[in-house]
Design an enzyme around this catalytic site. Structure first.
Site, short mmCIF file in Angstrom:
data_model
loop_
_atom_site.label_atom_id
_atom_site.label_comp_id
_atom_site.label_asym_id
_atom_site.label_seq_id
_atom_site.Cartn_x
_atom_site.Cartn_y
_atom_site.Cartn_z
N LEU A 50 24.71 -14.65 10.01
CA LEU A 50 24.24 -15.92 10.56
C LEU A 50 23.29 -16.62 9.61
CD1 LEU A 50 23.68 -14.89 14.28
CD2 LEU A 50 25.49 -16.35 13.37
N VAL B 249 25.90 -24.89 17.14
CA VAL B 249 26.35 -23.56 16.72
C VAL B 249 25.25 -22.79 16.00
CG1 VAL B 249 28.74 -24.29 16.58
CG2 VAL B 249 27.30 -24.44 14.55
N GLU B 250 25.42 -21.47 15.97
CA GLU B 250 24.53 -20.54 15.29
C GLU B 250 23.07 -20.68 15.73
OE1 GLU B 250 25.08 -19.77 11.16
OE2 GLU B 250 27.15 -20.49 11.21
N GLY B 251 22.90 -20.80 17.02
CA GLY B 251 21.56 -20.97 17.57
C GLY B 251 21.26 -22.44 17.76
#
Length: 765
Positions: A301, A427-429
């Site tokens: 990530l 996305v991704e947090g």
């Protein structure tokens, strides 16, 4: 005494409480220049020595060659209707190494530097979401990166060649209905058991969603939590988060359904597993990596946060800025280009400066990764602030281009990216979490010169380490108080450790950054001393701390770019605007911290402190002159404009879309000296009133301009009129009953079919 103090701090929970998963996240990656700001006394000479790479010749050739060819192969409007990439384009990608940009050559890959991968992603993303996902996922969030780092020899030999040639299309199965930004709370479960054949296997049950490429993937990197009730793996009952490799066709696995993302649609969908049985050898990395999945996830990530998402954001900023800057000079109202109206200039100036600054930050961050540095805090800053700023820049572009931005079709060059902005932000947090929890929460503990060492000493009951770092922390705190006062009184003059060799025009920004860093370091210490374990619950406050450090980091990135680019004087307007803006946002963050700190200290900060901030600010937001100068850098077709567009894909078809706009922009820029001659003649009384374009023939007859100049002026006017046209569809085309055949406005306002126009090139009004 120190032993008693240490026990009291532990029992009273004075320090932040760190869970096992949080510790793994904290210990993943490296402290980079972000640590200089948390320390409160940045060493600018050391920071300026950090790498700022350029693409090697072979990677630049890949951008100029195969990437350009691929983009020319794909009709984005047709792709938005069919939602299927032509097989020829997929085959071209496989044959030219697009899926293997991080796979070693020994396995059939075409490895590139981190910066090279970022540039490929940045060039492809604005053109097509489908193409982008097929490049981004295999080269950042797919199985290849983890296989290269952790895979067994057998796994590498089996999977990597097939990933490189496109036989395997990967996806990463992480997000679930109850585990999004909080990835550690995944519910996907694997039960360890011994099968009747004597082999250890896992029975998996899971429901994943929002998985990019899932509908077209045939290899899943699945994150699940392993439970081993019989301790067959000798790691206890709760083995922990583990990454498994699962192939399409495994019994019990359901894959292939679609979600429909907003904006530019790409393959994304759910993955469901019911009693899916896989062998233990499917653990990525083998049995020794059972329970090590959280570490793998954090590393994967972090790569997305510094590489793919900033590339996506920056590319959309570049496209929006290039298009809006050009359109503002092509479109005229009230007898002048709209780009010469101050309201429009303010938008374009901001867009140009933000693009300049974030491009510097993108290259700077990728250069750190290429050096082997993994900076999670800087990566989180880039993910959150690049994607948010890209959304802002996209909105400004829509304001400038107005109808040309909102009417969809093949000639709308910014609409799809504008609509897709929420995807990168989510996305991704989600950015809310990244800003309010990750950046300052992780940074204050990990990037601080003493805080994490004190936390570790308390947890390990290490009195010696505790004494050393607590005394160091107290000393740093007292020195920080002194330096904050001195730098405030002197506005940083004579008290900041200035760099030895930078452009004279930029020295004021280093001085102000040093001044800001000392205040930030002091405020960080106050937060950790007085709030400690309560910081996690103070998201609004930690978000303002994140703003303060993020904009300092971004301002320095702009300065680093200016030095690396050779101190180009024509870029000074962009540097001045971006640094002033970033420092003003830092000032704004400090004001928010002072007003909301809370407690007895908060009262002092809200009153006397806030008054001092207002009377003695770091800087003000850029004024109109600075905004105008920044806007002008993107309002003339010249070498600077083309350079600032970087490696963006600028189609050369003069009849359609971006190519049509660029043709008009080039011609109208070239015609500007001709207009200047006519205006001079008007002021001298040699020509009457009116727009220069309406006086071309008269100006030629009176020898004000040549025949070639008159022809250029007419050609520019015609190109500009064509470039502002928007797409028109017949009822049959609009309702999807037939493919668009192409419409264009005729001289009398009617509509005329043109058989010689390419399919899908619908234009007109």
């Amino acid at each position: 005494m120190f032993s008693l103090l240490m026990n009291w701090m532990r029992d009273a929970r004075i320090l932040p409480q760190i869970s096992a998963t949080e510790r793994q996240a904290l210990e993943a990656g490296d402290v980079w220049i972000d640590g200089e700001f948390f320390g409160g006394n940045p060493d600018f000479d050391r920071m300026l020595k950090e790498n700022y790479h350029r693409l090697p010749a072979d990677e630049q050739a890949f951008l100029d060659g195969p990437v350009e060819t691929l983009l020319k192969m794909v009709d984005t409007h047709a792709l938005s209707r069919t939602r299927r990439l032509p097989q020829a384009a997929f085959d071209f990608m496989a044959e030219n190494g697009f899926f293997g940009l991080q796979i070693p050559t020994e396995y059939g890959g075409r490895p590139m530097s981190t910066l090279g991968k970022s540039c490929v992603m940045a060039k492809i993303t604005p053109h097509s979401g489908i193409l982008s996902s097929l490049v981004v996922i295999p080269n950042s969030l797919g199985a290849a990166e983890l296989l290269c780092e952790y895979g067994t020899p057998e796994q590498k030999q089996h999977y990597l060649p097939k990933l490189a040639n496109g036989e395997y299309v990967p996806c990463f199965g992480l997000t679930e209905p109850t585990a999004g930004s909080d990835a550690a709370s995944i519910k996907a479960e694997g039960i360890v058991f011994r099968d009747t054949d004597g082999d250890i296997k896992f029975r998996l049950n899971f429901r994943k969603r929002y998985i990019t490429l899932a509908p077209v993937a045939n290899l899943i990197s699945l994150a699940c939590r392993l439970h081993d009730p019989d301790n067959l793996l000798d790691k206890g009952e709760d083995v922990g988060i583990t990454v498994l490799l699962i192939e399409k066709g495994t019994p019990g696995l359901h894959i292939g359904d679609h979600h429909e993302p907003i904006g530019d649609v790409f393959a994304n969908g759910p993955i469901v597993g019911r009693d899916v049985v896989v062998p233990a050898t499917d653990i990525l990395g083998g049995l020794e990596y059972a329970g090590q999945g959280w570490k793998m996830l954090m590393e994967s990530l972090a790569g997305g946060r510094m590489v793919s998402l900033p590339a996506t954001a920056l590319s959309t900023m570049q496209l929006a800025t290039a298009a809006a800057g050009a359109y503002s000079m092509v479109r005229t109202q009230f007898g002048i280009p709209v780009g010469r109206m101050e309201g429009v200039e303010s938008k374009i100036g901001h867009m140009a400066a933000m693009t300049y600054m974030f491009e510097g930050a993108r290259i700077f961050g990728c250069s750190a990764l290429d050096r082997g540095i993994q900076p999670p805090v800087a990566s989180a800053i880039m993910k959150a602030y690049a994607t948010e700023t890209a959304r802002e820049v996209g909105t400004h572009a829509m304001d400038v281009m107005a109808g040309a931005g909102v009417m969809q079709g093949p000639n709308n060059v910014i609409g799809r990216n504008y609509c897709s902005a929420p995807v990168a932000i989510t996305v991704e947090g989600a950015n809310i979490m990244t800003r309010t929890l990750m950046i300052f929460g992780q940074g204050a503990t990990r990037c601080h010169p003493h805080a994490y060492q004190v936390v570790q000493a308390v947890e390990n009951n290490d009195t010696g380490k505790f004494r050393k770092h607590l005394l160091g922390w107290i000393g740093q705190f007292l020195l920080g108080m002194l330096m904050t006062v001195l730098r405030g009184l002197t506005r940083g003059h004579f008290t900041v450790n200035m760099p030895t060799d930078v452009a004279p025009e930029t020295r004021t920004y280093y001085r102000r950054l040093g001044w800001a860093a000392s205040r930030f370091g002091l405020l960080t210490n106050l937060a950790m001393f007085l709030l400690g374990g309560k910081l996690k619950a103070r998201g609004n406050l930690t978000g303002r701390y994140a703003d303060a450090v993020a904009w300092q980091y971004l301002a320095f990135s702009a300065l680093r770019r200016f030095e690396a680019d050779g101190r180009l004087r024509e870029d000074l307007p962009l540097l001045h605007y971006s640094c002033r803006y970033a420092l003003a946002r830092t000032q704004q963050a400090f004001e928010g911290i002072y007003e909301n700190f809370g407690g007895p200290l908060g009262l002092l900060l809200r009153t006397f402190g806030r008054l001092g901030l207002g009377l003695n600010p770091l800087t003000r937001f850029p004024d109109d002159d600075a905004t105008r100068a920044a806007a002008h850098t993107m309002q003339t077709w010249n070498d600077q404009y083309r350079r600032l567009c970087g490696d963006s894909y600028l189609p050369d078809d003069p009849q359609r879309g971006f190519g049509r706009l660029m043709q008009a922009f080039r011609l109208t820029s070239e015609a500007e000296p001709v207009r200047a001659k006519i205006r001079t003649a008007q002021r001298a009384g040699r020509l009457g009133r009116g727009a220069p374009e309406t006086l071309a023939q008269q100006a030629q007859e009176r020898l004000v301009i040549t025949s070639a100049e008159a022809a250029l002026l007419v050609a520019a006017q015609q190109a500009c009129l064509a470039a502002i046209e928007v797409d028109v569809f017949t009822p049959e085309e609009f309702y999807g009953e037939q493919a668009p055949a192409g419409l264009t406005a005729t001289g009398d306002g009617g509509l005329e079919k043109h058989a010689d126009q390419p399919p899908l090139a619908a234009t007109g009004s």
